[in-house]
Write an enzyme that holds these catalytic residues in place. Sequence first.
Site, PDB file in Angstrom:
ATOM      1  N   GLU A   1      -0.457  -9.381  -0.690  1.00  0.00           N
ATOM      2  CA  GLU A   1      -1.870  -9.718  -0.436  1.00  0.00           C
ATOM      3  C   GLU A   1      -2.670  -9.711  -1.739  1.00  0.00           C
ATOM      4  O   GLU A   1      -3.504 -10.586  -1.969  1.00  0.00           O
ATOM      5  CB  GLU A   1      -2.469  -8.715   0.558  1.00  0.00           C
ATOM      6  CG  GLU A   1      -1.879  -8.872   1.959  1.00  0.00           C
ATOM      7  CD  GLU A   1      -2.299  -7.759   2.893  1.00  0.00           C
ATOM      8  OE1 GLU A   1      -2.102  -6.569   2.534  1.00  0.00           O
ATOM      9  OE2 GLU A   1      -2.844  -8.051   3.965  1.00  0.00           O
TER      10      GLU A   1
ATOM     11  N   GLY B   1       0.715  -5.078   0.937  1.00  0.00           N
ATOM     12  CA  GLY B   1      -0.500  -5.139   0.125  1.00  0.00           C
ATOM     13  C   GLY B   1      -0.240  -5.750  -1.250  1.00  0.00           C
ATOM     14  O   GLY B   1      -1.159  -6.318  -1.858  1.00  0.00           O
TER      15      GLY B   1
ATOM     16  N   GLU C   1       4.556  -5.239   6.999  1.00  0.00           N
ATOM     17  CA  GLU C   1       3.745  -4.179   7.611  1.00  0.00           C
ATOM     18  C   GLU C   1       4.177  -3.868   9.031  1.00  0.00           C
ATOM     19  O   GLU C   1       4.112  -2.733   9.497  1.00  0.00           O
ATOM     20  CB  GLU C   1       2.255  -4.579   7.616  1.00  0.00           C
ATOM     21  CG  GLU C   1       1.590  -4.501   6.257  1.00  0.00           C
ATOM     22  CD  GLU C   1       1.653  -5.788   5.466  1.00  0.00           C
ATOM     23  OE1 GLU C   1       2.540  -6.635   5.744  1.00  0.00           O
ATOM     24  OE2 GLU C   1       0.820  -5.958   4.560  1.00  0.00           O
TER      25      GLU C   1
ATOM     26  N   ALA D   1       0.853  -1.177   0.000  1.00  0.00           N
ATOM     27  CA  ALA D   1       0.000   0.000   0.000  1.00  0.00           C
ATOM     28  C   ALA D   1       0.893   1.232   0.000  1.00  0.00           C
ATOM     29  O   ALA D   1       2.031   1.189   0.488  1.00  0.00           O
ATOM     30  CB  ALA D   1      -0.894  -0.015   1.233  1.00  0.00           C
TER      31      ALA D   1
HETATM   32  N1  DAK Z   1       4.621   3.222  -0.665  1.00  0.00           N
HETATM   33  C1  DAK Z   1       5.019   4.396  -1.246  1.00  0.00           C
HETATM   34  N2  DAK Z   1       6.181   4.575  -1.865  1.00  0.00           N
HETATM   35  C2  DAK Z   1       7.011   3.522  -1.941  1.00  0.00           C
HETATM   36  C3  DAK Z   1       6.673   2.250  -1.392  1.00  0.00           C
HETATM   37  C4  DAK Z   1       5.397   2.130  -0.730  1.00  0.00           C
HETATM   38  N3  DAK Z   1       4.937   0.987  -0.192  1.00  0.00           N
HETATM   39  N4  DAK Z   1       7.705   1.404  -1.622  1.00  0.00           N
HETATM   40  C5  DAK Z   1       8.627   2.106  -2.294  1.00  0.00           C
HETATM   41  N5  DAK Z   1       8.225   3.382  -2.493  1.00  0.00           N
HETATM   42  C6  DAK Z   1       8.930   4.461  -3.158  1.00  0.00           C
HETATM   43  C7  DAK Z   1      10.129   4.941  -2.326  1.00  0.00           C
HETATM   44  O1  DAK Z   1       9.711   5.848  -1.330  1.00  0.00           O
HETATM   45  C8  DAK Z   1      11.005   5.593  -3.396  1.00  0.00           C
HETATM   46  O2  DAK Z   1      10.474   6.878  -3.702  1.00  0.00           O
HETATM   47  P1  DAK Z   1      11.468   8.140  -3.987  1.00  0.00           P
HETATM   48  O3  DAK Z   1      12.309   8.253  -2.765  1.00  0.00           O
HETATM   49  O4  DAK Z   1      12.263   7.733  -5.216  1.00  0.00           O
HETATM   50  O5  DAK Z   1      10.527   9.289  -4.233  1.00  0.00           O
HETATM   51  C9  DAK Z   1      10.765   4.695  -4.616  1.00  0.00           C
HETATM   52  O6  DAK Z   1       9.528   4.007  -4.385  1.00  0.00           O
HETATM   53  C10 DAK Z   1      11.859   3.665  -4.809  1.00  0.00           C
HETATM   54  O7  DAK Z   1      11.992   2.932  -3.573  1.00  0.00           O
HETATM   55  P2  DAK Z   1      13.411   2.651  -2.885  1.00  0.00           P
HETATM   56  O8  DAK Z   1      14.351   3.795  -3.140  1.00  0.00           O
HETATM   57  O9  DAK Z   1      13.154   2.287  -1.466  1.00  0.00           O
HETATM   58  O10 DAK Z   1      13.902   1.391  -3.730  1.00  0.00           O
HETATM   59  P3  DAK Z   1      14.820   0.170  -3.276  1.00  0.00           P
HETATM   60  O11 DAK Z   1      15.074  -0.626  -4.516  1.00  0.00           O
HETATM   61  O12 DAK Z   1      16.001   0.687  -2.470  1.00  0.00           O
HETATM   62  O13 DAK Z   1      13.919  -0.681  -2.238  1.00  0.00           O
HETATM   63  C11 DAK Z   1      11.871  -1.804  -1.493  1.00  0.00           C
HETATM   64  C12 DAK Z   1      12.759  -1.355  -2.695  1.00  0.00           C
HETATM   65  C13 DAK Z   1      10.561  -2.340  -2.107  1.00  0.00           C
HETATM   66  C14 DAK Z   1      12.572  -2.950  -0.733  1.00  0.00           C
HETATM   67  C15 DAK Z   1      11.626  -0.621  -0.559  1.00  0.00           C
HETATM   68  O14 DAK Z   1      11.122   0.484  -1.325  1.00  0.00           O
HETATM   69  C16 DAK Z   1      10.642  -0.909   0.526  1.00  0.00           C
HETATM   70  O15 DAK Z   1      10.961  -1.547   1.517  1.00  0.00           O
HETATM   71  N6  DAK Z   1       9.387  -0.393   0.354  1.00  0.00           N
HETATM   72  C17 DAK Z   1       8.358  -0.489   1.374  1.00  0.00           C
HETATM   73  C18 DAK Z   1       7.855  -1.924   1.491  1.00  0.00           C
HETATM   74  C19 DAK Z   1       6.793  -2.016   2.565  1.00  0.00           C
HETATM   75  O16 DAK Z   1       7.010  -1.732   3.731  1.00  0.00           O
HETATM   76  N7  DAK Z   1       5.629  -2.443   2.141  1.00  0.00           N
HETATM   77  C20 DAK Z   1       4.483  -2.607   3.032  1.00  0.00           C
HETATM   78  C21 DAK Z   1       3.725  -1.336   2.971  1.00  0.00           C
HETATM   79  S1  DAK Z   1       2.477  -1.327   4.228  1.00  0.00           S
HETATM   80  C22 DAK Z   1      -4.541  -1.304   6.242  1.00  0.00           C
HETATM   81  C23 DAK Z   1      -4.614  -2.221   5.239  1.00  0.00           C
HETATM   82  C24 DAK Z   1      -3.503  -2.600   4.535  1.00  0.00           C
HETATM   83  C25 DAK Z   1      -2.316  -2.061   4.825  1.00  0.00           C
HETATM   84  C26 DAK Z   1      -2.229  -1.111   5.817  1.00  0.00           C
HETATM   85  C27 DAK Z   1      -3.329  -0.723   6.518  1.00  0.00           C
HETATM   86  N8  DAK Z   1      -5.743  -0.906   6.978  1.00  0.00           N
HETATM   87  C28 DAK Z   1      -7.003  -1.601   6.704  1.00  0.00           C
HETATM   88  C29 DAK Z   1      -5.713   0.183   7.870  1.00  0.00           C
HETATM   89  C30 DAK Z   1      -1.168  -2.435   4.065  1.00  0.00           C
HETATM   90  C31 DAK Z   1      -0.005  -1.919   4.372  1.00  0.00           C
HETATM   91  C32 DAK Z   1       1.167  -2.091   3.544  1.00  0.00           C
HETATM   92  O17 DAK Z   1       1.171  -2.647   2.462  1.00  0.00           O
END
Ligand code: DAK
Length: 258
Positions: free
Chosen positions: A112, A109, A132, A65
């Site tokens: 998922e 997400g 998450e 997400a």
């Molecule tokens: N959201 C927004 N931007 C993201 C992103 C994300 N999930 N993942 C990556 N980006 C963006 C980065 O901020 C960066 O943007 P700039 O700095 O260039 O502007 C760009 O994409 C490139 O990312 P990286 O520079 O980090 O690239 P790397 O190759 O170094 O790393 C990575 C890739 C995928 C390992 C890393 O970006 C990463 O760890 N991303 C986050 C992964 C993550 O934590 N995903 C889970 C998200 S939480 C809910 C229901 C569902 C959910 C929540 C609440 N409720 C019902 C309340 C679900 C939550 C989630 O999915």
Amino acid sequence: MQYADLLIETHDKVAVIRLNRPKAMNALNDNMMNELGDALYKFDADPAIHVIILTGSEKVFAAGADIAAMANYTYADTYPGNYIGRNWEHILNVRKPVIGVVSGYALGGGCELAMMCDFLIAADTAKFGQPEIKVGVTPGAGGTQRLPRAIGKSKAMDMLLTARMIDAQEALNTGLISRVYPADKVMEESLGVAQAIAAMPVTVAMAIKDSVNRAFETTLSEGVRYERRYFHAAFGTPAQKEGMSAFLEKRQPNFDGK
Ligand code: DAK
């Protein structure tokens, strides 16, 4: 079909929907999920399409997400606003087979959403995870439910509590995905799989999908009863007449329009 955050292709009876927000690692936001629902429903209703592939780019399926969009949400935004429920789960209403093809990251997400597909094919570059917990939330789109059903409780707890990613081989070994191909071949091979399914009778493919999904929603005996109704009904279809005649006549079946 033109979308801001999706790319669309068709190959005969196979539609390919590609998540496309390259600057944000295909992070899933409201617009993308609304567009995805629209594209899925249009292809599901299109008699010329039998199978849908959902994929991302070579680098990423989806990194979860959109954290930038979520960061300032309050409880009042998420619960009354029905965040996730309002537009993330359209894919579950699609009646034709949906194959998820994952290259690179499928996180949070993104993992998922992949698990909502009927089955998964991955490139050898794929990485699956539910990180998450590291951003202070639980999974919200079925991660705590579909992951243990797919790979078992112990491995699912490990992934969900530690946020560790698993690679394509581990995903294959645990049953999260069904096939792995080299990254430069994965789309070609997946299109071949989709086209093989598309050549089968679409009515039977839809019935099999519906029956398999019942297995996760009901008891064994009720699931078998459900399957039996489809089996009996199949004898009223042109697909059964063509399939069995072709076998007896030692020729290939032609399921066009069946
Ligand atoms: N959201 C927004 N931007 C993201 C992103 C994300 N999930 N993942 C990556 N980006 C963006 C980065 O901020 C960066 O943007 P700039 O700095 O260039 O502007 C760009 O994409 C490139 O990312 P990286 O520079 O980090 O690239 P790397 O190759 O170094 O790393 C990575 C890739 C995928 C390992 C890393 O970006 C990463 O760890 N991303 C986050 C992964 C993550 O934590 N995903 C889970 C998200 S939480 C809910 C229901 C569902 C959910 C929540 C609440 N409720 C019902 C309340 C679900 C939550 C989630 O999915």
